[in-house]
Write a protein that holds these residues in place. Sequence first.
Motif, PDB file in Angstrom:
ATOM      1  N   ARG A  38       8.452  57.043 -11.029  1.00 26.92           N
ATOM      2  CA  ARG A  38       8.074  55.879 -11.822  1.00 26.92           C
ATOM      3  C   ARG A  38       9.065  54.768 -11.513  1.00 26.92           C
ATOM      4  O   ARG A  38      10.268  54.947 -11.629  1.00 26.92           O
ATOM      5  N   LEU A  39       8.536  53.628 -11.101  1.00 27.90           N
ATOM      6  CA  LEU A  39       9.349  52.461 -10.783  1.00 27.90           C
ATOM      7  C   LEU A  39       8.880  51.291 -11.634  1.00 27.90           C
ATOM      8  O   LEU A  39       7.686  50.988 -11.676  1.00 27.90           O
ATOM      9  N   GLN A  40       9.801  50.657 -12.319  1.00 37.56           N
ATOM     10  CA  GLN A  40       9.519  49.448 -13.089  1.00 37.56           C
ATOM     11  C   GLN A  40       9.867  48.242 -12.218  1.00 37.56           C
ATOM     12  O   GLN A  40      10.924  48.231 -11.577  1.00 37.56           O
ATOM     13  N   ILE A  41       9.027  47.228 -12.218  1.00 38.04           N
ATOM     14  CA  ILE A  41       9.232  46.031 -11.412  1.00 38.04           C
ATOM     15  C   ILE A  41       9.472  44.853 -12.350  1.00 38.04           C
ATOM     16  O   ILE A  41       8.684  44.612 -13.265  1.00 38.04           O
ATOM     17  N   TYR A  42      10.568  44.122 -12.093  1.00 33.23           N
ATOM     18  CA  TYR A  42      10.950  42.966 -12.907  1.00 33.23           C
ATOM     19  C   TYR A  42      11.039  41.731 -12.019  1.00 33.23           C
ATOM     20  O   TYR A  42      11.384  41.834 -10.835  1.00 33.23           O
ATOM     21  N   ASP A  43      10.779  40.563 -12.602  1.00 35.85           N
ATOM     22  CA  ASP A  43      10.995  39.323 -11.856  1.00 35.85           C
ATOM     23  C   ASP A  43      12.486  38.991 -11.858  1.00 35.85           C
ATOM     24  O   ASP A  43      13.298  39.720 -12.429  1.00 35.85           O
ATOM     25  N   ALA A  44      12.844  37.897 -11.223  1.00 30.89           N
ATOM     26  CA  ALA A  44      14.256  37.523 -11.087  1.00 30.89           C
ATOM     27  C   ALA A  44      14.923  37.237 -12.430  1.00 30.89           C
ATOM     28  O   ALA A  44      16.141  37.335 -12.554  1.00 30.89           O
ATOM     29  N   MET A  45      14.147  36.916 -13.452  1.00 30.95           N
ATOM     30  CA  MET A  45      14.689  36.629 -14.778  1.00 30.95           C
ATOM     31  C   MET A  45      14.785  37.880 -15.656  1.00 30.95           C
ATOM     32  O   MET A  45      15.202  37.811 -16.803  1.00 30.95           O
ATOM     33  N   PRO A  48       9.515  42.133 -17.232  1.00 33.31           N
ATOM     34  CA  PRO A  48       8.706  43.154 -16.570  1.00 33.31           C
ATOM     35  C   PRO A  48       7.406  42.553 -16.037  1.00 33.31           C
ATOM     36  O   PRO A  48       6.742  41.781 -16.728  1.00 33.31           O
ATOM     37  N   VAL A  49       7.067  42.894 -14.794  1.00 29.05           N
ATOM     38  CA  VAL A  49       5.822  42.386 -14.201  1.00 29.05           C
ATOM     39  C   VAL A  49       4.880  43.511 -13.800  1.00 29.05           C
ATOM     40  O   VAL A  49       3.694  43.276 -13.616  1.00 29.05           O
ATOM     41  N   GLY A  50       5.385  44.733 -13.658  1.00 28.86           N
ATOM     42  CA  GLY A  50       4.500  45.826 -13.280  1.00 28.86           C
ATOM     43  C   GLY A  50       5.267  47.122 -13.120  1.00 28.86           C
ATOM     44  O   GLY A  50       6.472  47.197 -13.353  1.00 28.86           O
ATOM     45  N   GLY A  68       1.310  44.301 -15.349  1.00 34.73           N
ATOM     46  CA  GLY A  68       1.250  44.313 -16.811  1.00 34.73           C
ATOM     47  C   GLY A  68       0.774  45.701 -17.216  1.00 34.73           C
ATOM     48  O   GLY A  68       1.318  46.698 -16.795  1.00 34.73           O
ATOM     49  N   GLU A  69      -0.281  45.785 -17.975  1.00 35.31           N
ATOM     50  CA  GLU A  69      -0.868  47.065 -18.365  1.00 35.31           C
ATOM     51  C   GLU A  69      -2.182  47.343 -17.629  1.00 35.31           C
ATOM     52  O   GLU A  69      -2.839  48.339 -17.896  1.00 35.31           O
ATOM     53  N   ARG A  70      -2.541  46.470 -16.686  1.00 33.89           N
ATOM     54  CA  ARG A  70      -3.809  46.604 -15.963  1.00 33.89           C
ATOM     55  C   ARG A  70      -3.596  47.362 -14.662  1.00 33.89           C
ATOM     56  O   ARG A  70      -2.737  47.026 -13.862  1.00 33.89           O
ATOM     57  N   LEU A  71      -4.413  48.403 -14.436  1.00 32.04           N
ATOM     58  CA  LEU A  71      -4.365  49.147 -13.180  1.00 32.04           C
ATOM     59  C   LEU A  71      -4.873  48.249 -12.069  1.00 32.04           C
ATOM     60  O   LEU A  71      -5.995  47.752 -12.114  1.00 32.04           O
ATOM     61  N   ALA A  72      -4.032  47.985 -11.074  1.00 30.79           N
ATOM     62  CA  ALA A  72      -4.401  47.081  -9.979  1.00 30.79           C
ATOM     63  C   ALA A  72      -4.744  47.842  -8.706  1.00 30.79           C
ATOM     64  O   ALA A  72      -5.653  47.454  -7.983  1.00 30.79           O
ATOM     65  N   ILE A  73      -3.992  48.918  -8.409  1.00 29.98           N
ATOM     66  CA  ILE A  73      -4.199  49.667  -7.172  1.00 29.98           C
ATOM     67  C   ILE A  73      -4.058  51.152  -7.470  1.00 29.98           C
ATOM     68  O   ILE A  73      -3.140  51.576  -8.167  1.00 29.98           O
ATOM     69  N   ASN A  74      -4.955  51.935  -6.912  1.00 30.51           N
ATOM     70  CA  ASN A  74      -4.894  53.382  -6.980  1.00 30.51           C
ATOM     71  C   ASN A  74      -4.798  53.866  -5.536  1.00 30.51           C
ATOM     72  O   ASN A  74      -5.743  53.715  -4.768  1.00 30.51           O
ATOM     73  N   ALA A  75      -3.659  54.413  -5.132  1.00 26.39           N
ATOM     74  CA  ALA A  75      -3.429  54.791  -3.743  1.00 26.39           C
ATOM     75  C   ALA A  75      -3.218  56.288  -3.607  1.00 26.39           C
ATOM     76  O   ALA A  75      -2.572  56.914  -4.439  1.00 26.39           O
TER      77      ALA A  75
END
Length: 82
Positions: A38-45, A48-50, A68-75
């Motif tokens: 599990r990896l959390q992605i944050y912007d420079a500020m 949380p972005v994804g 956000g909370e929306r599934l964007a990609i299933n790989a």
Amino acid sequence: MRLLFKQRFFSWFGSYDIFDEDGNTVYVVKGELSWGHRLQIYDAMGNPVGRVQERVLTFLPRFELYVGERLAINAVKCSQGN
């Protein structure tokens, strides 16, 4: 835009900084303790972005990318036979 990433040397769960071509931090990725990767992605500020979440107990490795909370990609990682 081309992005570059650099893994932090001493990081328990895996952390990455993602830079633009000018060396400015664009995103920070932090690994978290979880069942599967599990990896959390944050912007420079620091907002949380994804996140990237590994689905466990599947035949092939499967990852989901959420914005956000929306599934964007299933790989799914494909096996390569020779």
